[in-house]
Motif scaffolding. Structure first.
Motif, PDB file in Angstrom:
ATOM      1  N   THR A   1       0.802  -1.230   0.000  1.00  0.00           N
ATOM      2  CA  THR A   1       0.000   0.000   0.000  1.00  0.00           C
ATOM      3  C   THR A   1       0.830   1.274   0.000  1.00  0.00           C
ATOM      4  O   THR A   1       0.269   2.367  -0.047  1.00  0.00           O
ATOM      5  N   GLY A   2       2.141   1.166   0.114  1.00  0.00           N
ATOM      6  CA  GLY A   2       2.969   2.366   0.238  1.00  0.00           C
ATOM      7  C   GLY A   2       3.201   2.770   1.672  1.00  0.00           C
ATOM      8  O   GLY A   2       3.892   3.752   1.948  1.00  0.00           O
TER       9      GLY A   2
ATOM     10  N   LEU B   1       2.722   6.593   7.561  1.00  0.00           N
ATOM     11  CA  LEU B   1       1.988   7.057   6.392  1.00  0.00           C
ATOM     12  C   LEU B   1       2.927   7.730   5.397  1.00  0.00           C
ATOM     13  O   LEU B   1       3.969   8.265   5.783  1.00  0.00           O
ATOM     14  N   PRO B   2       2.578   7.736   4.120  1.00  0.00           N
ATOM     15  CA  PRO B   2       3.389   8.453   3.133  1.00  0.00           C
ATOM     16  C   PRO B   2       3.515   9.929   3.489  1.00  0.00           C
ATOM     17  O   PRO B   2       2.651  10.497   4.170  1.00  0.00           O
ATOM     18  N   ALA B   3       4.581  10.559   3.003  1.00  0.00           N
ATOM     19  CA  ALA B   3       4.863  11.950   3.357  1.00  0.00           C
ATOM     20  C   ALA B   3       3.735  12.892   2.949  1.00  0.00           C
ATOM     21  O   ALA B   3       3.514  13.928   3.599  1.00  0.00           O
ATOM     22  N   ASP B   4       3.014  12.561   1.877  1.00  0.00           N
ATOM     23  CA  ASP B   4       1.961  13.455   1.405  1.00  0.00           C
ATOM     24  C   ASP B   4       0.590  13.122   1.982  1.00  0.00           C
ATOM     25  O   ASP B   4      -0.413  13.725   1.607  1.00  0.00           O
TER      26      ASP B   4
ATOM     27  N   ARG C   1       2.998  10.932  11.797  1.00  0.00           N
ATOM     28  CA  ARG C   1       2.604  10.130  10.633  1.00  0.00           C
ATOM     29  C   ARG C   1       2.567   8.647  10.948  1.00  0.00           C
ATOM     30  O   ARG C   1       2.441   7.820  10.044  1.00  0.00           O
ATOM     31  N   ILE C   2       2.682   8.293  12.226  1.00  0.00           N
ATOM     32  CA  ILE C   2       2.629   6.886  12.622  1.00  0.00           C
ATOM     33  C   ILE C   2       1.187   6.490  12.938  1.00  0.00           C
ATOM     34  O   ILE C   2       0.592   6.962  13.908  1.00  0.00           O
ATOM     35  N   LEU C   3       0.629   5.639  12.098  1.00  0.00           N
ATOM     36  CA  LEU C   3      -0.717   5.114  12.314  1.00  0.00           C
ATOM     37  C   LEU C   3      -0.605   3.908  13.247  1.00  0.00           C
ATOM     38  O   LEU C   3       0.138   2.961  12.967  1.00  0.00           O
ATOM     39  N   ARG C   4      -1.362   3.949  14.342  1.00  0.00           N
ATOM     40  CA  ARG C   4      -1.254   2.905  15.371  1.00  0.00           C
ATOM     41  C   ARG C   4      -2.486   1.987  15.304  1.00  0.00           C
ATOM     42  O   ARG C   4      -3.623   2.447  15.414  1.00  0.00           O
TER      43      ARG C   4
ATOM     44  N   THR D   1      -8.046   2.681   0.053  1.00  0.00           N
ATOM     45  CA  THR D   1      -8.777   3.739  -0.659  1.00  0.00           C
ATOM     46  C   THR D   1      -8.311   5.121  -0.217  1.00  0.00           C
ATOM     47  O   THR D   1      -8.085   6.014  -1.032  1.00  0.00           O
ATOM     48  N   LEU D   2      -8.160   5.303   1.103  1.00  0.00           N
ATOM     49  CA  LEU D   2      -7.770   6.614   1.628  1.00  0.00           C
ATOM     50  C   LEU D   2      -6.358   6.992   1.185  1.00  0.00           C
ATOM     51  O   LEU D   2      -6.100   8.147   0.834  1.00  0.00           O
ATOM     52  N   ILE D   3      -5.435   6.026   1.183  1.00  0.00           N
ATOM     53  CA  ILE D   3      -4.063   6.319   0.804  1.00  0.00           C
ATOM     54  C   ILE D   3      -3.963   6.615  -0.692  1.00  0.00           C
ATOM     55  O   ILE D   3      -3.220   7.499  -1.116  1.00  0.00           O
TER      56      ILE D   3
END
Length: 382
Positions: A308-309, A329-332, A354-357, A378-380
């Motif tokens: 998913t990146g 999460l990606p930088a953008d 940016r850390i999703l837990r 979808t969100l990413i």
């Protein structure tokens, strides 16, 4: 694919690193608080006896969770006050002119406390950094920094931002050879991962009843091993610190012989009472299966997000990982938008930067993981 979950049944609950849930939690807590209200509002003289009995039940249940011998554990408002009580009780030889060793990925509140106490108590805080480009402090870096100058080391059992599980056996063994006191914050692991205060032997333990134990805020604990406890003279003290709390002789204060010496003013009974149902529920569970369930869902999360990146920000080896899976999460990516988008679908998570837990627990289901993976993709991609 329909990503919404109108029933909101907990299948998409991934917040065991924060609050924690168990089936029937609202009803069980409601009954406990209702019983307390009826007792506290009764026209009799038994309120304190019943209230303190409820607190003692909390202490007994917690002692069983971590194998704390009778009289070595008491309640605290949170891990920060628990650590403050302990630091303020130590003989000066452990602190004055020495170092307190802590990892940079400890719970920040504890670092804030230690940094504030250092000038007054005469110790130096030595913070072991996270290597550039990595997500947790390596055990070997803790060992390298841990010299005989360290009077006390505060270990983090499982970190809150990477879910890194330290090698307690290795670190405690090294600490003993350095002659240091060793304490451990077990908050992010207790209730899911096995932990006993004598495996390996630690000098003190701090935690809370939130997270995997699914209790209430304000229900922390402090455990102090008997040899150290006998030496401690807490500066935060009060009438509950005494063997006889009703001793009013101002010139005859004497500490209680056990962990009650770390009590001070009137204790926070309500948080303990509200957490008893969670501890009782936990005591009846198959703990091996709870962990196995978490591992199955954690593996599915890691596998499902590999394309998913998103970058895995937790150890891939489950032996070195707590119960959470952290993803960068990606930088953008807009972290708030991701969390909000998941919430709209009945999927409950959070971000630190940016850390999703993601922390799947007893109420989380494979179907919830599947929905999260679909929604997240979808969100990413947006």
């Amino acid at each position: 694919m329909n990503t919404r979950n109108p029933a909101d049944n907990g299948s998409g609950y991934f917040l065991y690193h924060s609050i924690g849930m168990y089936p029937g939690k609202a009803e069980a807590m409601g009954a406990a608080f209702s019983e307390f209200a009826s007792s506290w509002g009764a026209f009799d003289d038994g309120q304190w006896m019943r209230a303190l009995g409820g607190r003692q039940k909390f202490i007994d249940l917690w002692s069983a969770v971590i194998g704390a011998p009778c009289g070595t554990l008491t309640s605290a408002e949170n891990v920060t006050t628990a650590l403050y009580s302990l630091i303020g009780a130590l003989p000066q030889r452990h602190l004055s002119g020495r170092k307190i060793l802590v990892a940079a990925d400890c719970f920040p509140s504890l670092h804030f406390l230690l940094a504030g106490l250092a000038p007054r108590l005469g110790f130096t805080v030595q913070t072991v950094p996270v290597r550039p480009g990595e997500y947790w402090v390596r055990d070997e870096d803790m060992v390298a920094a841990w010299t005989e100058e360290v009077g006390l080391a505060l270990l983090t059992f499982v970190t809150s931002t990477a879910s890194h599980r330290c090698d307690l056996d290795r670190l405690v063994d090294h600490g003993r050879r350095m002659g240091s006191l060793v304490g451990v914050d077990i908050t992010q692991g207790v209730g899911l991962l096995p932990f006993k205060v004598d495996k390996p032997d630690v000098d003190f333990t701090v935690s809370t009843t939130l997270k995997w134990l699914s209790g209430t805020p304000g229900a922390g604990i402090l455990h102090v091993a008997a040899p150290l406890l006998k030496e401690c003279r807490p500066e935060l003290r009060g009438w509950f610190s005494q063997e006889n709390i009703f001793s009013w002789d101002l010139d005859a204060f004497a500490y209680a012989s056990d962990a009650r010496r770390f009590d001070h003013g009137t204790p926070s009974v309500l948080a303990c009472v509200g957490s008893v149902p969670a501890l009782e529920w936990h005591a009846t569970q198959d703990h091996a299966e709870m962990l196995a369930h978490n591992r199955r869902l954690g593996a599915a999360l890691i596998e499902g997000t590999s394309d998913t990146g998103l970058t895995l920000a937790s150890p891939p080896d489950e032996r070195q990982r707590g119960g959470s899976v952290m993803l960068q999460l990606p930088a953008d990516a807009d972290a708030a938008a991701v969390v909000n988008g998941l919430r709209e679908a009945g999927l409950y998570t959070d971000c630190r930067g940016r850390i999703l837990r993601l922390s799947p627990g007893p109420v989380t289901t494979p179907e919830g993981v599947e929905r999260l993976l679909g929604r997240l993709s979808t969100l990413i991609s947006r």
